[in-house]
Design an enzyme around this catalytic site. Structure first.
Site, mmCIF file in Angstrom:
data_model
loop_
_atom_site.group_PDB
_atom_site.id
_atom_site.type_symbol
_atom_site.label_atom_id
_atom_site.label_comp_id
_atom_site.label_asym_id
_atom_site.label_seq_id
_atom_site.Cartn_x
_atom_site.Cartn_y
_atom_site.Cartn_z
ATOM 1 N N GLU A 7 5.812 -4.532 3.099
ATOM 2 C CA GLU A 7 5.516 -3.113 3.311
ATOM 3 C C GLU A 7 6.207 -2.577 4.563
ATOM 4 O OE1 GLU A 7 1.715 -1.270 2.413
ATOM 5 O OE2 GLU A 7 0.984 -3.238 1.780
ATOM 6 N N CYS B 17 -5.645 0.776 1.221
ATOM 7 C CA CYS B 17 -5.597 -0.679 1.301
ATOM 8 C C CYS B 17 -5.943 -1.211 2.688
ATOM 9 C CB CYS B 17 -4.235 -1.164 0.829
ATOM 10 S SG CYS B 17 -4.212 -2.922 0.351
ATOM 11 N N LYS C 61 -0.106 6.125 4.390
ATOM 12 C CA LYS C 61 -0.719 4.902 4.926
ATOM 13 C C LYS C 61 -0.263 4.628 6.348
ATOM 14 C CE LYS C 61 -1.400 0.058 3.500
ATOM 15 N NZ LYS C 61 -1.096 -0.890 2.400
ATOM 16 N N GLU D 208 -3.965 2.424 -5.175
ATOM 17 C CA GLU D 208 -2.718 2.455 -4.413
ATOM 18 C C GLU D 208 -1.553 2.116 -5.338
ATOM 19 O OE1 GLU D 208 -0.874 -0.046 -0.581
ATOM 20 O OE2 GLU D 208 -2.371 -0.974 -1.891
ATOM 21 N N ASN E 20 3.945 5.153 1.916
ATOM 22 C CA ASN E 20 2.945 4.733 0.954
ATOM 23 C C ASN E 20 1.865 5.812 0.977
ATOM 24 O OD1 ASN E 20 0.948 3.464 -0.554
ATOM 25 N ND2 ASN E 20 1.268 1.458 0.382
ATOM 26 N N ASN F 184 -3.986 -2.687 -3.431
ATOM 27 C CA ASN F 184 -3.337 -3.755 -4.199
ATOM 28 C C ASN F 184 -3.442 -4.993 -3.317
ATOM 29 O OD1 ASN F 184 -0.506 -2.322 -6.061
ATOM 30 N ND2 ASN F 184 -2.536 -1.498 -5.722
#
Length: 308
Positions: free
Chosen positions: A142, A168, A123, A46, A106, A193
């Site tokens: 995020e 993730c 994501k 990621e 993302n 991450n």
């Protein structure tokens, strides 16, 4: 192709000062190592091109946008695509995507072995928060910098293998895996991450976090009879530790390769996609065994509602 030699290309820390070009050079070095090992597909983490920038609180949108890619490939990443094409290796990696309409995601992509993008994922399950949180040891913003993904959990036929992607935090949600499983997915690729410590619970350290990550991936792979590749960006980024633990998991939920460091590291496994068929036609034969008349709550409500 029904048998792929897959490389999980774990990456060590990327510092805030590191350029895209320097990071891509590291990715190419891992790709060259994968070619020497006979890999057909290499999966990177990621946000593979930059430090994990959502740990930084930023109010200037122009500053935020410097962490995003406006096209893919672009000038910085074209050498990676070119080298992958030379080696005839498919690649998958994550990055921050800024669309022409000004939307922020993302994102992960996967190419075929000719270097053409054949799938994109954005994501869905964004963790963290929007505003600065004084109660955390470090920020996880995020929800401030990205929109939830709008592409769903599609699968992509890549040279005869059904591949899917997630990113993730998505790995922790069984719905992620089952939606792809219901499409017959044979390989799920995910990058992450993940901090080595929980910013809201210092008692949850590296051992517990590695366990929960591996549990999520092995359970998802087993319960949907699919191969899975989970790849970390790890090490200490600008003073903030990220965990490693990259793994390749077979369709029975067993780890067949595991990273040993928190640095740039390549692990590989030969993955026969036909091994997915036993699980898909026996215990996880969905058409025979699922009872959807009892699953309505999964899509009809979001939070917990106690039965009255």
């Amino acid at each position: 192709m029904r048998e792929w030699v897959i490389g999980a290309a774990q990456m060590g820390a990327i510092q805030k000062r590191d350029t895209r070009e320097a990071v891509v050079a590291r990715m190419i070095a891992l790709l060259d190592r994968a070619a020497a090992s006979g890999c057909d597909l290499v999966v990177f983490p990621e946000l593979a091109l930059t430090t994990f920038f959502p740990r930084w609180y930023m109010e200037d949108q122009a500053e935020v946008d410097t962490w995003f890619e406006r096209e893919m490939p672009n000038a910085a990443t074209q050498p990676l695509f070119d080298r992958a094409r030379e080696h005839r290796i498919a690649i998958s990696f994550g990055y921050a995507e800024l669309t022409p309409e000004g939307r922020h995601f993302n994102t992960s992509i996967v190419t075929d072995r000719e270097g053409e993008i054949v799938g994109k994922y954005r994501k869905v399950h964004l963790p963290g928060h929007v505003e600065y949180d004084t109660g955390r040891d470090f920020q996880h913003l995020e929800k401030r910098y990205f929109e939830p993904g709008d592409l769903g959990f599609d699968t992509f036929d890549n040279e005869g293998t059904l591949m899917g992607m997630c990113i993730c935090n998505d790995r922790r949600w069984p719905e992620t895996w089952r939606v792809m499983g219901l499409q017959g997915v044979e390989l799920v690729m995910l990058g992450y991450n993940t901090p080595s410590v929980n910013s809201q619970n210092r008692g949850e350290g590296l051992e517990q976090r590695l366990y929960h990550s591996e549990l999520s991936v092995t359970a998802g792979a087993y319960q949907n009879a699919t191969w899975a590749v989970a790849v970390a960006k790890a090490g200490v980024e600008d003073g903030f530790p990220l965990m490693g633990g990259s793994i390749i998991v077979d369709p029975d939920g067993f780890v067949v390769a595991r990273a040993q460091t928190e640095e740039d590291e390549l692990i590989t496994a030969t993955c026969d996609m036909e091994r997915c068929q036993f699980g898909k036609t026996t215990i996880f034969d969905f058409a025979r065994h699922r009872r959807i008349e009892h699953y309505g709550r999964i899509t009809s409500q979001t939070g917990v509602e106690r039965q009255q």
